[in-house]
Motif scaffolding. Sequence first.
Motif: not given
Length: 273
Positions: A128-144
């Motif tokens: 994992y490299d924060s310069e090439r990857h972005k990982v985040f929490q998201c509820d795809l049924t309601k979060d934009d």
Amino acid sequence: MPSVEEMASLQRKRLQARILSSEEEEKLKRDQALVSDCKQQKLEKEAQKNWDLFYKRNSTNFFKGRHWTTREFEDLRSCREFEDQKLTILEAGCWDCLFPFLEDQNIFAYACDFFPRAVEYVKQNPLYDSERHKVFQCDLTKDDLLEHVPPESMGVVMLIFVLSAVHPDKMHLVLQNIYQALKPGKSVLFHDSGLYDHTMLRFKAGSKLGENFYARQDGTRSYFFTDEFLARLFTDTDYEEVVNEYVFCETVNKKEGLCVLRDFPSEQIPKMS
């Protein structure tokens, strides 16, 4: 615990949903009673907690950086217009199939998951490299989703063993959400649990939530797709179907001397230009 490679010998064929034996047909006919509305509402409310506990219990066995993704989806190669082209991808669901893409220096990978523990496992991966990857929490049924990724920026979106964990009434919301992030003409690569898969037939009486929808003992849920349902789900959300087929696998556990049949619908669906 043996790895997937040690446990399984896969023979892949493109088929319609497999034909059930008479015993399997009889079992499904018997198991028609649905879980009560009250319990179903509780499972929906506690979905995040139940899956987060699943990740906690299975972290060491579950996230193994499988490389089957690139083998299964030859379409990933065609997502580039020329060799070594920079590619931006989104994996909707932080499954371990993301890990092979962390090795590719020409890929910027976004990944999201409903479950915070899954997000942390990805961030803890040495690749994992924060310069090439972005990982985040998201509820795809309601979060934009566009709060985390630019609109119409993804060269490909992978939806792999994610939609089956979503209530069928909310699946279209996931597809609408990722539609905003996908470049026109680019594809969603889908792979998930199919009708009459071995795991579907193993559910005991009292596990059924609805048509092809079941609850496990730990409170997590799984839907089993038909190709017809899948096609309708995507085309009703303005995607265009290109490939929609079952992947039939015969999985052999050599240690246990067990052979089971697995069914996975696999689909490539581009966003309409």
